[in-house]
Design a protein around this motif. Sequence first.
Motif, short mmCIF file in Angstrom:
data_model
loop_
_atom_site.label_atom_id
_atom_site.label_comp_id
_atom_site.label_asym_id
_atom_site.label_seq_id
_atom_site.Cartn_x
_atom_site.Cartn_y
_atom_site.Cartn_z
N ASP A 1 10.72 33.63 -10.79
CA ASP A 1 10.42 31.84 -10.35
C ASP A 1 10.66 31.07 -10.87
OD1 ASP A 1 8.60 32.27 -12.28
OD2 ASP A 1 6.57 31.88 -11.72
N LYS A 2 11.39 32.00 -12.31
CA LYS A 2 11.97 29.47 -13.00
C LYS A 2 13.35 29.82 -13.31
CE LYS A 2 8.01 30.33 -16.03
NZ LYS A 2 7.52 30.03 -17.79
N LYS B 1 6.49 18.07 -16.98
CA LYS B 1 5.28 18.79 -16.91
C LYS B 1 4.83 19.89 -15.14
CE LYS B 1 2.19 21.37 -18.28
NZ LYS B 1 1.04 21.20 -19.13
N PHE B 2 4.68 18.28 -14.39
CA PHE B 2 4.69 17.83 -12.68
C PHE B 2 5.83 18.67 -12.81
CE2 PHE B 2 5.17 16.04 -9.19
CZ PHE B 2 4.12 16.38 -7.76
N ASN C 1 2.50 15.92 -3.00
CA ASN C 1 2.69 16.39 -3.85
C ASN C 1 4.18 17.21 -4.21
OD1 ASN C 1 0.54 15.34 -5.31
ND2 ASN C 1 -0.50 17.39 -5.75
N LYS D 1 7.14 15.73 -5.63
CA LYS D 1 8.03 17.24 -6.83
C LYS D 1 9.38 17.25 -6.19
CE LYS D 1 7.14 21.81 -8.55
NZ LYS D 1 6.15 22.66 -8.80
N TYR E 1 9.84 24.12 -22.24
CA TYR E 1 11.67 24.50 -21.08
C TYR E 1 12.32 24.44 -22.18
CZ TYR E 1 14.48 23.80 -18.39
OH TYR E 1 16.25 23.93 -17.02
N THR F 1 7.84 21.36 -14.12
CA THR F 1 8.42 22.35 -13.94
C THR F 1 7.54 23.49 -14.28
OG1 THR F 1 8.59 21.77 -16.28
CG2 THR F 1 10.54 21.41 -15.03
N GLY F 2 5.96 22.62 -14.71
CA GLY F 2 5.26 23.40 -15.07
C GLY F 2 4.92 23.95 -16.62
N GLU F 3 6.36 23.03 -17.00
CA GLU F 3 6.02 23.21 -18.34
C GLU F 3 6.15 22.07 -18.95
OE1 GLU F 3 8.40 26.84 -19.40
OE2 GLU F 3 9.95 25.88 -17.90
N THR F 4 6.07 21.86 -20.57
CA THR F 4 6.33 20.87 -21.57
C THR F 4 7.59 20.85 -21.71
OG1 THR F 4 6.07 21.67 -23.55
CG2 THR F 4 4.25 20.58 -22.70
#
Length: 305
Positions: free
Chosen positions: A215-216, A52-53, A5, A9, A62, A55-58
């Motif tokens: 963290d972003k 999403k994978f 993964n 990523k 985002y 950034t962890g956001e849609t």
Amino acid sequence: MRRTNIDLKEDYTHRLSRVFSFIEKNLDADLSLKIVAARAHFSEYHFHRVFKFVTGETLNEYVTRKRIERAALDLVHRKNTIKTTAFKFGFSSMSSFSKTFKKIYGISPKEFQFQNPNKFSKIRQLESKIGQAYPDIEKYICIINNIKNWIIMKADIQIKEFSDLNLACVSCTGPQNLGLAYQKILLWATPKNLMSEDSKMVTIYHDSFKVTEPDKIRMSACLILEKPTETSHQIHEKNIERGKYIVGHFKINMTEFEKSWTGLFIWMNENGYQKADKDPFEIYYNNPNEHPDKKAIVDFCIPIV
């Protein structure tokens, strides 16, 4: 060999690097899934999953966050009216802008603009890290004066015109991943004989610690290229456009980077300059680990209009 993964990523992050730039340059435009996926040469379904994978956001989450963060910086640095800022960053109504802004920052845009502009700054982060409450006005003025005096002693500050800088870059999210990004640059550049005593590394900050959670924060670890060079699937080319910059030249400890940035932005405001809509960056002139006092020799560069 089966890919992990982490490998996937990293590969997707590289492939999305131009998408992130496209989004940041078009926050006032239509950034629907259809348009952005086409830009990335993915199907809408696949792009949604990949984004999403990584950034962890849609995509919508985002884009909305980026619009609000840029709007917050606009309110701090340019003192525009809230209405002007809302429409500048793609919101169709004041009510929608205010509701979304308050959801992210906990206060309305009006409260944000008229509160102490450094409430969300690195000063606040430094204070909270050591368990202190946000300072009252007297303590705040004392902190600012101390930083102003410190930067006068520590920095040589000039206004400079930069020519285009051609870079090889690896992007990452979060300060904890910056070291790994630089390792990739070095592993790519060394066999190509691109490293020498005169080589300079650059960190570009695509987000601001003033308004974005650490963290972003998106950053790019870069090497200045002296000539056109073919990159690889993990290394992308980037150009820092010619323009005018505030350049603070420092010789500092690694623990003094936050204080240096804060001081340079204070200097910018005190001297009547306005930040341009470009990313600030650092240029390194040495390896601190090889300095007798472990000092970093570095330029902090703020683009100005």
